[in-house]
Design an enzyme around this catalytic site. Sequence first.
Site, PDB file in Angstrom:
ATOM      1  N   HIS A 209      -4.417   4.877   3.637  1.00  0.00           N
ATOM      2  CA  HIS A 209      -5.373   4.944   3.787  1.00  0.00           C
ATOM      3  C   HIS A 209      -6.608   4.540   4.762  1.00  0.00           C
ATOM      4  O   HIS A 209      -6.763   3.226   4.854  1.00  0.00           O
ATOM      5  CB  HIS A 209      -5.601   3.244   2.407  1.00  0.00           C
TER       6      HIS A 209
ATOM      7  N   HIS B 193     -10.162   5.511   6.265  1.00  0.00           N
ATOM      8  CA  HIS B 193     -11.515   7.080   6.486  1.00  0.00           C
ATOM      9  C   HIS B 193     -11.562   7.005   7.614  1.00  0.00           C
ATOM     10  O   HIS B 193     -12.229   6.268   8.447  1.00  0.00           O
ATOM     11  CB  HIS B 193     -12.283   6.633   5.875  1.00  0.00           C
TER      12      HIS B 193
ATOM     13  N   HIS C 107     -10.018   6.912  -4.965  1.00  0.00           N
ATOM     14  CA  HIS C 107     -10.041   5.536  -4.887  1.00  0.00           C
ATOM     15  C   HIS C 107     -10.790   5.636  -6.774  1.00  0.00           C
ATOM     16  O   HIS C 107     -11.026   5.742  -7.530  1.00  0.00           O
ATOM     17  CB  HIS C 107     -11.281   5.304  -4.383  1.00  0.00           C
TER      18      HIS C 107
ATOM     19  N   GLU D 110     -12.214  -0.319  -7.649  1.00  0.00           N
ATOM     20  CA  GLU D 110     -11.603  -1.102  -5.793  1.00  0.00           C
ATOM     21  C   GLU D 110     -12.869  -2.065  -6.883  1.00  0.00           C
ATOM     22  O   GLU D 110     -12.462  -3.048  -6.813  1.00  0.00           O
ATOM     23  CB  GLU D 110     -12.559   0.237  -5.108  1.00  0.00           C
TER      24      GLU D 110
ATOM     25  N   ASP E 262      -8.886   0.631   5.266  1.00  0.00           N
ATOM     26  CA  ASP E 262      -9.863   1.523   4.621  1.00  0.00           C
ATOM     27  C   ASP E 262     -10.713   1.815   5.978  1.00  0.00           C
ATOM     28  O   ASP E 262     -10.933   3.171   6.369  1.00  0.00           O
ATOM     29  CB  ASP E 262     -10.333   0.196   3.495  1.00  0.00           C
ATOM     30  N   ASP E 263     -12.142   1.089   6.689  1.00  0.00           N
ATOM     31  CA  ASP E 263     -12.326   1.169   7.345  1.00  0.00           C
ATOM     32  C   ASP E 263     -12.761   0.295   8.864  1.00  0.00           C
ATOM     33  O   ASP E 263     -13.693  -0.583   8.882  1.00  0.00           O
ATOM     34  CB  ASP E 263     -13.859   1.345   6.795  1.00  0.00           C
TER      35      ASP E 263
HETATM   36  N1  ADE Z   1     -14.533   1.316   0.797  1.00  0.00           N
HETATM   37  C1  ADE Z   1     -14.011   3.038   0.637  1.00  0.00           C
HETATM   38  N2  ADE Z   1     -14.470   2.598  -1.630  1.00  0.00           N
HETATM   39  C2  ADE Z   1     -15.348   4.143  -1.327  1.00  0.00           C
HETATM   40  N3  ADE Z   1     -15.318   4.979  -0.234  1.00  0.00           N
HETATM   41  C3  ADE Z   1     -15.522   4.467   0.285  1.00  0.00           C
HETATM   42  N4  ADE Z   1     -15.606   5.326   1.957  1.00  0.00           N
HETATM   43  C4  ADE Z   1     -15.367   5.067   2.627  1.00  0.00           C
HETATM   44  N5  ADE Z   1     -15.010   3.778   2.633  1.00  0.00           N
HETATM   45  C5  ADE Z   1     -14.734   3.061   1.524  1.00  0.00           C
HETATM   46 ZN    ZN Z   2     -11.508   3.553   1.362  1.00  0.00          ZN
END
Ligand code: ADE
Ligand code: ZN
Length: 346
Positions: free
Chosen positions: A25, A27, A205, A208, A286-287
Amino acid sequence: MPTIRPVAAERLPELLRRMPKAELHIHIEGSLEPELIFALAQRNGVALPYASVEDLRKAYAFTNLQSFLDIYYAGASVLLKEQDFYDMAWAYFERAAADNVAHAEIFFDPQTHTARGVAMETVINGLHRACVEAGPKLGVSAALILCFLRHLSEEDAFATLEQALPFRDQFIGVGLDSSELGHPPEKFARVFARCRELGLHRVAHAGEEGPPAYVWSALDVLKVERIDHGVQSAKDPALMQRLAQDRIPLTVCPLSNLKLCVVPSLAQHNLGALLDAGLVATVNSDDPAYFGGYMNENFLQTFAATGLAARQAWQLAANSFEASFLDAAAKRAHQDRLNEVFETFV
Ligand SMILES: Nc1ncnc2[nH]cnc12
Ligand SMILES: [Zn+2]
């Protein structure tokens, strides 16, 4: 499961760093560091509404998912050429290799780029070239997962799928991301059914910020094989039982949950509870450029805050290979290597 010997608290960080792991996971646009955003803006002549790297970093104070997404999409505006996509992915792979990530399944958001006039071919070719080179050059195997933006229409998702199909051999599956609340999985029932017919893997997703009902519909309507995040599932005992029984993996992202105020503190994160309930939970970044850390930072900070131990470290790494879309032989090879690291760790 091998016998996991207890590891002294002061040695645990070294084990967390050293153990091989899969990241499921990430992005890729969320790995774009401020320095690279500024370098690409200059290279491409794109004006940014921030005076400096420090100025941009100061804006990374999020209150929820949407407050992050607004900045994340703005950051991606500097990506124009195939080389930009390659450079972004390569920077990620270098960091992943340093964290002993042996395999990565990487999300990308083509609509963020095609909406700005960047061709699908430009996006996929740049990312795919980095994926191909990461194996031999860095020891990280990699595959791409194309994500549909859920705040856009299903029609737009269908058009995106159509544009991507000439490159079908360069991605392994599809996902669903962006603003969760108000955009339930069933909005994308038809396009996910088509992707299933095409033999693509499917993830989404769910849970969350959204309710357990979104996790149920991701499973039952979209027929996904993994749930991204899924931490809200703990509110629904019947759902927890379903996830455990069917061994549906959750790709949990602790630092993301902290930075987007999904949890008040890492100490209160439910990762340990998910494992205790028998779920195939994994740790992911994630990011990472926005949330303060890549894979090992997620492991280190979460373990320090929650008191998880070597047994859970092994379980999370083993789960990451089980939950991957690798073939059985590759999974076994990674599991063997993981066990060897635990058996020889002193
Ligand atoms: N945590 C996240 N939740 C949903 N979309 C995303 N796009 C990038 N990060 C995300
Ligand atoms: Zn994500």
